[in-house]
Design a protein around this motif. Structure first.
Motif, mmCIF file in Angstrom:
data_model
loop_
_atom_site.group_PDB
_atom_site.id
_atom_site.type_symbol
_atom_site.label_atom_id
_atom_site.label_comp_id
_atom_site.label_asym_id
_atom_site.label_seq_id
_atom_site.Cartn_x
_atom_site.Cartn_y
_atom_site.Cartn_z
ATOM 1 N N LYS A 154 119.618 110.262 4.715
ATOM 2 C CA LYS A 154 118.293 110.563 5.267
ATOM 3 C C LYS A 154 117.427 111.136 4.134
ATOM 4 O O LYS A 154 117.975 111.891 3.325
ATOM 5 C CB LYS A 154 118.400 111.620 6.382
ATOM 6 C CG LYS A 154 119.210 111.207 7.597
ATOM 7 C CD LYS A 154 119.337 112.354 8.606
ATOM 8 C CE LYS A 154 120.292 113.438 8.128
ATOM 9 N NZ LYS A 154 120.572 114.491 9.136
ATOM 10 N N MET A 177 115.218 111.506 17.117
ATOM 11 C CA MET A 177 115.978 112.170 16.050
ATOM 12 C C MET A 177 115.746 113.662 16.142
ATOM 13 O O MET A 177 114.598 114.127 16.142
ATOM 14 C CB MET A 177 115.511 111.655 14.677
ATOM 15 C CG MET A 177 116.154 112.364 13.486
ATOM 16 S SD MET A 177 117.904 111.944 13.280
ATOM 17 C CE MET A 177 118.582 113.515 12.668
ATOM 18 N N ASP A 185 115.466 115.035 8.199
ATOM 19 C CA ASP A 185 115.523 114.635 9.620
ATOM 20 C C ASP A 185 114.179 114.138 10.146
ATOM 21 O O ASP A 185 114.094 113.053 10.731
ATOM 22 C CB ASP A 185 115.979 115.822 10.483
ATOM 23 C CG ASP A 185 117.332 116.352 10.041
ATOM 24 O OD1 ASP A 185 118.213 115.531 9.758
ATOM 25 O OD2 ASP A 185 117.482 117.579 9.967
ATOM 26 N N ILE A 186 113.153 114.945 9.967
ATOM 27 C CA ILE A 186 111.847 114.586 10.538
ATOM 28 C C ILE A 186 111.219 113.452 9.725
ATOM 29 O O ILE A 186 110.772 112.451 10.281
ATOM 30 C CB ILE A 186 110.919 115.829 10.609
ATOM 31 C CG1 ILE A 186 111.609 116.951 11.419
ATOM 32 C CG2 ILE A 186 109.567 115.443 11.209
ATOM 33 C CD1 ILE A 186 112.073 116.562 12.818
ATOM 34 N N GLY A 189 113.116 110.277 10.567
ATOM 35 C CA GLY A 189 112.729 109.703 11.861
ATOM 36 C C GLY A 189 111.374 109.017 11.777
ATOM 37 O O GLY A 189 111.185 107.919 12.311
ATOM 38 N N ASP A 195 110.754 108.661 17.532
ATOM 39 C CA ASP A 195 110.272 110.008 17.829
ATOM 40 C C ASP A 195 111.178 111.048 17.175
ATOM 41 O O ASP A 195 112.371 110.805 16.942
ATOM 42 C CB ASP A 195 110.223 110.241 19.345
ATOM 43 C CG ASP A 195 108.969 109.634 19.980
ATOM 44 O OD1 ASP A 195 108.205 108.965 19.260
ATOM 45 O OD2 ASP A 195 108.770 109.827 21.191
ATOM 46 N N THR A 196 110.610 112.207 16.909
ATOM 47 C CA THR A 196 111.349 113.257 16.213
ATOM 48 C C THR A 196 111.234 114.583 16.963
ATOM 49 O O THR A 196 110.215 114.864 17.611
ATOM 50 C CB THR A 196 110.775 113.462 14.787
ATOM 51 O OG1 THR A 196 109.368 113.654 14.879
ATOM 52 C CG2 THR A 196 111.069 112.262 13.906
ATOM 53 N N CYS A 197 112.283 115.382 16.866
ATOM 54 C CA CYS A 197 112.285 116.718 17.454
ATOM 55 C C CYS A 197 112.759 117.695 16.395
ATOM 56 O O CYS A 197 113.896 117.608 15.925
ATOM 57 C CB CYS A 197 113.196 116.749 18.679
ATOM 58 S SG CYS A 197 113.243 118.369 19.467
ATOM 59 N N TRP A 198 111.876 118.593 16.014
ATOM 60 C CA TRP A 198 112.200 119.574 14.974
ATOM 61 C C TRP A 198 112.832 120.799 15.630
ATOM 62 O O TRP A 198 112.201 121.455 16.464
ATOM 63 C CB TRP A 198 110.937 119.965 14.221
ATOM 64 C CG TRP A 198 111.168 120.830 13.028
ATOM 65 C CD1 TRP A 198 112.257 120.831 12.196
ATOM 66 C CD2 TRP A 198 110.278 121.816 12.492
ATOM 67 N NE1 TRP A 198 112.106 121.744 11.184
ATOM 68 C CE2 TRP A 198 110.905 122.363 11.336
ATOM 69 C CE3 TRP A 198 109.015 122.276 12.860
ATOM 70 C CZ2 TRP A 198 110.303 123.356 10.580
ATOM 71 C CZ3 TRP A 198 108.421 123.261 12.092
ATOM 72 C CH2 TRP A 198 109.052 123.805 10.961
ATOM 73 N N MET A 211 105.643 116.174 13.808
ATOM 74 C CA MET A 211 106.784 115.697 14.596
ATOM 75 C C MET A 211 106.363 115.500 16.048
ATOM 76 O O MET A 211 105.324 116.013 16.475
ATOM 77 C CB MET A 211 107.972 116.663 14.497
ATOM 78 C CG MET A 211 107.754 118.040 15.071
ATOM 79 S SD MET A 211 106.632 119.098 14.130
ATOM 80 C CE MET A 211 107.448 119.180 12.545
#
Ligand SMILES: [Mg+2]
Length: 232
Positions: A154, A177, A185-186, A189, A195-198, A211
């Motif tokens: 990543k 993600m 991660d963000i 994604g 979609d991303t979740c921090w 995000m």
């Protein structure tokens, strides 16, 4: 809309890597003859952070970090020790110390009843496999993709391609993600157009990174899955 595929980061998201790193570092430095391991930590942290950012950039493999970080620490300090032995001992310590964050197991247990879960983690295979096995979470995941095993990390898109292949190519529109790291991660994604979740328990600044969701507690994921999203 409800997410049907949840991609989790491991370190500092589900697993308390900070404890593992602290215990493993102390043990490794003492074994190398250091009287006060904490004296060496700022130098090591700077080296380690720089090397992992090179992994994120795709210019270094995770497995190269294993010994190189101790070669560089020895070069930068008064330590006289074998970097390979130090690297091996540290990897053992990382795998065998630290636990899941409180409540993480329950959250996975709940989410696994309604979604497909996968792990996408930047790390050394031996470290991550030991942790996953020791804390007993392997059964939650339909895919476990470790950068040190697949040779790509990543935030690149290839590691997501590998996970998606293992999962039978899920719909990107209902894939999320979840992770603590903005850069891997963000950004990962976003690069993969999901979609991303921090996960941001320490209320850090996002530094302009945008995000889809932000949570300070893992249990908020369960609520996220129950409530309609803004995009509905
Ligand atoms: Mg992480």
């Amino acid at each position: 809309m409800k997410y049907t595929t949840l991609l989790f980061d491991l370190d500092h998201t589900l697993f308390d890597s900070a404890v593992a790193e602290a215990v493993a570092f102390d043990d490794t430095l003492r074994s190398a003859g250091a009287q006060d391991p904490s004296d060496y930590y700022p130098t090591f942290e700077a080296i380690n952070t720089d090397l992992w950012s090179k992994v994120e950039q795709g210019v270094l493999s995770p497995n190269e970090v294993r010994h190189l970080r101790f070669e560089m620490l020895i070069d930068a300090t008064d330590l006289t020790a074998d970097p390979v032995e130090m690297g091996n001992r540290y990897v053992w310590g990382l795998g065998n110390n630290g636990e899941l964050y409180e409540g993480a197991m329950e959250v996975l247990d709940t989410l696994a009843t309604s979604a497909t879960l996968a792990l996408i983690t930047n790390g050394i295979g031996e470290v991550q496999r030991t942790r996953i096995d020791r804390v007993g979470i392997e059964h939650f995941f339909d895919a476990i993709v470790i950068s040190g095993e697949v040779g790509t990390a990543k935030p690149g898109t290839e590691i997501f391609d590998i996970a998606f292949e293992h999962l039978g190519t899920p719909d990107k529109a209902t894939t999320l993600m979840i992770g603590d790291n903005l850069g891997s991660d963000i950004r990962g994604g976003i690069n993969y157009a999901i979609d991303t979740c921090w996960y941001n328990p320490d209320l850090r600044s996002s530094g302009g990174v945008s995000m889809t969701h932000e949570i300070t507690n893992l249990s908020a994921l369960v609520e996220l899955e129950r409530t309609p999203h803004e995009s509905d």
